[in-house]
Write a protein that holds these residues in place. Structure first.
Motif, PDB file in Angstrom:
ATOM      1  N   THR A 266      -0.877  -5.393  10.903  1.00 41.11           N
ATOM      2  CA  THR A 266      -1.104  -3.942  11.462  1.00 41.11           C
ATOM      3  C   THR A 266      -2.396  -3.707  10.873  1.00 41.11           C
ATOM      4  O   THR A 266      -3.115  -4.003   9.884  1.00 41.11           O
ATOM      5  CB  THR A 266       0.021  -2.991  10.564  1.00 41.11           C
ATOM      6  N   LEU A 267      -3.278  -3.101  11.494  1.00 42.95           N
ATOM      7  CA  LEU A 267      -4.787  -2.608  11.650  1.00 42.95           C
ATOM      8  C   LEU A 267      -4.604  -1.579  10.409  1.00 42.95           C
ATOM      9  O   LEU A 267      -3.952  -0.753  10.508  1.00 42.95           O
ATOM     10  CB  LEU A 267      -5.415  -2.083  12.935  1.00 42.95           C
ATOM     11  N   LEU A 268      -5.568  -1.500   9.441  1.00 39.13           N
ATOM     12  CA  LEU A 268      -5.456  -0.409   8.627  1.00 39.13           C
ATOM     13  C   LEU A 268      -5.568   1.085   9.047  1.00 39.13           C
ATOM     14  O   LEU A 268      -4.990   1.897   8.711  1.00 39.13           O
ATOM     15  CB  LEU A 268      -6.478  -0.809   7.502  1.00 39.13           C
ATOM     16  N   LYS A 269      -6.308   1.269  10.138  1.00 39.57           N
ATOM     17  CA  LYS A 269      -6.369   2.603  10.816  1.00 39.57           C
ATOM     18  C   LYS A 269      -5.108   3.026  11.335  1.00 39.57           C
ATOM     19  O   LYS A 269      -4.823   4.095  11.635  1.00 39.57           O
ATOM     20  CB  LYS A 269      -7.319   2.657  11.834  1.00 39.57           C
ATOM     21  N   ASN A 270      -4.113   2.213  11.532  1.00 41.98           N
ATOM     22  CA  ASN A 270      -2.683   2.655  11.889  1.00 41.98           C
ATOM     23  C   ASN A 270      -1.626   2.757  10.751  1.00 41.98           C
ATOM     24  O   ASN A 270      -0.600   2.976  11.011  1.00 41.98           O
ATOM     25  CB  ASN A 270      -2.269   1.556  12.927  1.00 41.98           C
ATOM     26  N   LEU A 271      -2.167   2.775   9.823  1.00 39.80           N
ATOM     27  CA  LEU A 271      -1.206   2.855   8.422  1.00 39.80           C
ATOM     28  C   LEU A 271      -0.884   4.300   8.057  1.00 39.80           C
ATOM     29  O   LEU A 271      -1.947   4.875   8.261  1.00 39.80           O
ATOM     30  CB  LEU A 271      -1.645   2.004   7.366  1.00 39.80           C
ATOM     31  N   SER A 272       0.096   4.524   7.463  1.00 44.18           N
ATOM     32  CA  SER A 272       0.186   5.817   6.952  1.00 44.18           C
ATOM     33  C   SER A 272      -0.577   5.723   5.382  1.00 44.18           C
ATOM     34  O   SER A 272      -0.987   4.903   5.114  1.00 44.18           O
ATOM     35  CB  SER A 272       1.746   5.934   6.347  1.00 44.18           C
ATOM     36  N   ASP A 273      -0.903   7.085   4.953  1.00 42.17           N
ATOM     37  CA  ASP A 273      -1.706   7.215   3.639  1.00 42.17           C
ATOM     38  C   ASP A 273      -0.927   6.453   2.559  1.00 42.17           C
ATOM     39  O   ASP A 273      -1.808   5.661   1.650  1.00 42.17           O
ATOM     40  CB  ASP A 273      -1.859   8.578   3.351  1.00 42.17           C
ATOM     41  N   GLY A 274       0.297   6.270   2.565  1.00 43.65           N
ATOM     42  CA  GLY A 274       0.993   5.924   1.423  1.00 43.65           C
ATOM     43  C   GLY A 274       0.762   4.232   1.636  1.00 43.65           C
ATOM     44  O   GLY A 274       0.299   3.483   0.438  1.00 43.65           O
ATOM     45  N   ASN A 275       1.145   3.589   2.892  1.00 44.23           N
ATOM     46  CA  ASN A 275       1.154   2.181   2.956  1.00 44.23           C
ATOM     47  C   ASN A 275      -0.714   1.719   2.926  1.00 44.23           C
ATOM     48  O   ASN A 275      -0.854   0.531   2.384  1.00 44.23           O
ATOM     49  CB  ASN A 275       1.581   1.710   4.294  1.00 44.23           C
ATOM     50  N   LEU A 276      -1.434   2.535   3.051  1.00 45.61           N
ATOM     51  CA  LEU A 276      -2.701   2.156   3.203  1.00 45.61           C
ATOM     52  C   LEU A 276      -3.286   2.121   1.442  1.00 45.61           C
ATOM     53  O   LEU A 276      -3.923   1.053   1.178  1.00 45.61           O
ATOM     54  CB  LEU A 276      -3.520   3.436   3.766  1.00 45.61           C
ATOM     55  N   GLN A 277      -2.754   3.007   0.889  1.00 41.24           N
ATOM     56  CA  GLN A 277      -2.859   3.103  -0.511  1.00 41.24           C
ATOM     57  C   GLN A 277      -2.316   1.672  -1.145  1.00 41.24           C
ATOM     58  O   GLN A 277      -3.034   1.276  -2.077  1.00 41.24           O
ATOM     59  CB  GLN A 277      -2.285   4.157  -1.317  1.00 41.24           C
ATOM     60  N   LYS A 278      -1.065   1.386  -0.736  1.00 40.00           N
ATOM     61  CA  LYS A 278      -0.577   0.276  -1.303  1.00 40.00           C
ATOM     62  C   LYS A 278      -1.368  -1.150  -1.051  1.00 40.00           C
ATOM     63  O   LYS A 278      -1.427  -1.950  -1.716  1.00 40.00           O
ATOM     64  CB  LYS A 278       0.941   0.073  -0.792  1.00 40.00           C
ATOM     65  N   ALA A 279      -1.847  -1.097   0.195  1.00 42.00           N
ATOM     66  CA  ALA A 279      -2.802  -2.309   0.650  1.00 42.00           C
ATOM     67  C   ALA A 279      -3.851  -2.475  -0.347  1.00 42.00           C
ATOM     68  O   ALA A 279      -4.114  -3.617  -0.643  1.00 42.00           O
ATOM     69  CB  ALA A 279      -3.380  -2.122   1.965  1.00 42.00           C
ATOM     70  N   PHE A 280      -4.755  -0.998  -0.747  1.00 45.34           N
ATOM     71  CA  PHE A 280      -5.976  -1.343  -1.383  1.00 45.34           C
ATOM     72  C   PHE A 280      -5.653  -1.523  -2.783  1.00 45.34           C
ATOM     73  O   PHE A 280      -6.123  -2.466  -3.501  1.00 45.34           O
ATOM     74  CB  PHE A 280      -6.412   0.195  -1.549  1.00 45.34           C
ATOM     75  N   ILE A 281      -4.251  -1.189  -3.530  1.00 44.89           N
ATOM     76  CA  ILE A 281      -3.701  -1.683  -4.668  1.00 44.89           C
ATOM     77  C   ILE A 281      -3.307  -3.192  -4.602  1.00 44.89           C
ATOM     78  O   ILE A 281      -3.771  -3.953  -5.528  1.00 44.89           O
ATOM     79  CB  ILE A 281      -2.345  -0.966  -5.004  1.00 44.89           C
ATOM     80  N   GLY A 282      -2.793  -3.639  -3.343  1.00 44.43           N
ATOM     81  CA  GLY A 282      -2.886  -5.279  -3.154  1.00 44.43           C
ATOM     82  C   GLY A 282      -3.884  -6.028  -3.401  1.00 44.43           C
ATOM     83  O   GLY A 282      -3.815  -7.317  -3.907  1.00 44.43           O
ATOM     84  N   ARG A 283      -4.901  -5.338  -2.703  1.00 40.52           N
ATOM     85  CA  ARG A 283      -6.391  -6.185  -3.029  1.00 40.52           C
ATOM     86  C   ARG A 283      -6.879  -6.250  -4.173  1.00 40.52           C
ATOM     87  O   ARG A 283      -7.468  -7.166  -4.798  1.00 40.52           O
ATOM     88  CB  ARG A 283      -7.286  -5.361  -2.289  1.00 40.52           C
ATOM     89  N   ALA A 284      -6.491  -5.302  -5.261  1.00 43.45           N
ATOM     90  CA  ALA A 284      -6.944  -5.202  -6.624  1.00 43.45           C
ATOM     91  C   ALA A 284      -6.303  -6.146  -7.390  1.00 43.45           C
ATOM     92  O   ALA A 284      -6.552  -7.169  -8.104  1.00 43.45           O
ATOM     93  CB  ALA A 284      -6.845  -3.855  -7.195  1.00 43.45           C
ATOM     94  N   ILE A 285      -4.730  -6.405  -7.201  1.00 45.24           N
ATOM     95  CA  ILE A 285      -3.849  -7.403  -7.728  1.00 45.24           C
ATOM     96  C   ILE A 285      -4.475  -8.841  -7.475  1.00 45.24           C
ATOM     97  O   ILE A 285      -4.432  -9.664  -8.050  1.00 45.24           O
ATOM     98  CB  ILE A 285      -2.360  -7.062  -7.098  1.00 45.24           C
ATOM     99  N   THR A 286      -4.664  -8.889  -5.990  1.00 40.67           N
ATOM    100  CA  THR A 286      -5.239 -10.319  -5.795  1.00 40.67           C
ATOM    101  C   THR A 286      -6.344 -10.675  -6.307  1.00 40.67           C
ATOM    102  O   THR A 286      -6.594 -11.945  -6.293  1.00 40.67           O
ATOM    103  CB  THR A 286      -5.250 -10.476  -3.934  1.00 40.67           C
ATOM    104  N   GLN A 287      -7.334  -9.700  -6.692  1.00 38.12           N
ATOM    105  CA  GLN A 287      -8.533 -10.233  -7.512  1.00 38.12           C
ATOM    106  C   GLN A 287      -8.144 -11.015  -8.602  1.00 38.12           C
ATOM    107  O   GLN A 287      -9.083 -11.678  -9.323  1.00 38.12           O
ATOM    108  CB  GLN A 287      -9.258  -8.903  -7.734  1.00 38.12           C
ATOM    109  N   ASN A 288      -6.868 -10.854  -9.195  1.00 31.48           N
ATOM    110  CA  ASN A 288      -6.487 -11.538 -10.514  1.00 31.48           C
ATOM    111  C   ASN A 288      -7.673 -11.331 -11.837  1.00 31.48           C
ATOM    112  O   ASN A 288      -7.945 -12.238 -12.572  1.00 31.48           O
ATOM    113  CB  ASN A 288      -6.720 -13.165 -10.091  1.00 31.48           C
TER     114      ASN A 288
END
Length: 307
Positions: A133-155
């Motif tokens: 799903t494109l980020l622009k189509n996400l709810s605020d909550g799911n968008l926040q979770k995606a940014f948190i996912g990026r931080a986790i992936t950074q290891n």
């Protein structure tokens, strides 16, 4: 790996936090709390060396952050701010994959194991249905979770999050907080996150950094909460299914603090212990001993040794 703040004066020209002194080690989950405008975000940006200290020093593994390159800071610290620019044509998978590119030039393809790790994190965060799903189509909550996912992936060994649960409902807030605590304990990371809700500390954090009156109060959660009456509001929660509580005789707030501390740290039956709070001290009675302690930190250390 340690994050240390030493005699730091923090602010933009004007001091917001004076003579700050604090420590975090691998495995710690720390809640940064304080009213709006006291300097929480400024403190985070100072740790990232996006803002220079007015005085003092911040150390990562005994290295002053002002001597680290941008790449070295990124390798040590992953960060999620409450307001982030949204790449409009990126999907959830694209964004979370970005965490890996601090290790590769952007023109490189991610390795198979990197993509598998990204997929695992997407599932952990309950974002599987939004993977493409494109980020622009996400709810605020799911968008926040995606940014948190990026931080986790950074290891990176340190993850810092500025109000990560602000846009989340209770279900997703729980997913994020459990994931962060799991990362700290199972993957040995330092987690520092800010919030306005001190109650999150009781259930999910080990330490508190509390900013008030230009001071940074730091220490184990239960000790800091009881030192600042404005933070406390007693209500018991049960999040640890394997925890069997002891008998606790104490004023409501003290009982609440001890209950939360024990269930966070011990997945076992503590019913053979008897706790009583008397004249500023905790007495712990077991079948063969009677011990007395002043702080919650002493209680945790004692139980690990005797039970």
């Amino acid at each position: 790996m340690h994050l240390k703040i030493r005699q730091a004066h923090i602010g933009y020209g004007k001091t917001l936090i004076s003579n700050a002194h604090a420590d975090l080690k691998l495995g710690d989950v720390c809640l940064l709390i304080g009213n709006n405008g006291v300097g929480k975000t400024t403190l985070i940006k100072s740790i990232l060396h996006q803002i220079s200290l007015l005085n003092g020093e911040i150390l990562i593994n005994d290295k002053n952050i002002k001597n680290l390159s941008v790449k070295e800071i990124a390798e040590n610290i992953a960060v999620v701010f409450s307001k982030s620019n949204v790449p409009q044509h990126y999907t959830v998978e694209d964004l979370i994959s970005l965490g890996k590119y601090i290790y590769y030039p952007f023109y490189f393809e991610l390795k198979k194991e990197d993509r598998e790790e990204v997929s695992h994190i997407i599932e952990e965060l309950d974002l599987g249905q939004y993977k493409y799903t494109l980020l622009k189509n996400l709810s605020d909550g799911n968008l926040q979770k995606a940014f948190i996912g990026r931080a986790i992936t950074q290891n990176s060994p340190i993850i810092i999050l500025d109000e990560p649960t602000t846009h989340l409902d209770e279900k997703n807030k729980l997913i994020i907080l459990k994931t962060l605590r799991s990362l700290a304990k199972e993957q040995n990371k330092i987690i520092l996150f800010s919030s306005h809700d001190w109650r999150l500390a009781k259930e999910f954090a080990d330490k508190i950094w509390y900013v008030k009156n230009e001071q940074l109060f730091s220490g184990i959660v239960e000790d800091i909460l009881l030192q600042h009456n404005e933070l406390t509001n007693a209500s018991l929660f049960q999040i640890n299914k394997n925890f069997v509580p002891p008998i606790i005789i104490a004023p409501p707030v003290h009982k609440e603090m001890l209950y939360s501390l024990l269930q966070k740290n011990f997945e076992k039956d503590l019913s053979s212990l008897h706790f009583e709070y008397k004249q500023g001290f905790w007495e712990i009675l077991s079948s063969n001993s009677k011990l007395q302690y002043e702080s919650f930190e002493e209680i945790v250390d004692s139980i690990r040794n005797i039970h």
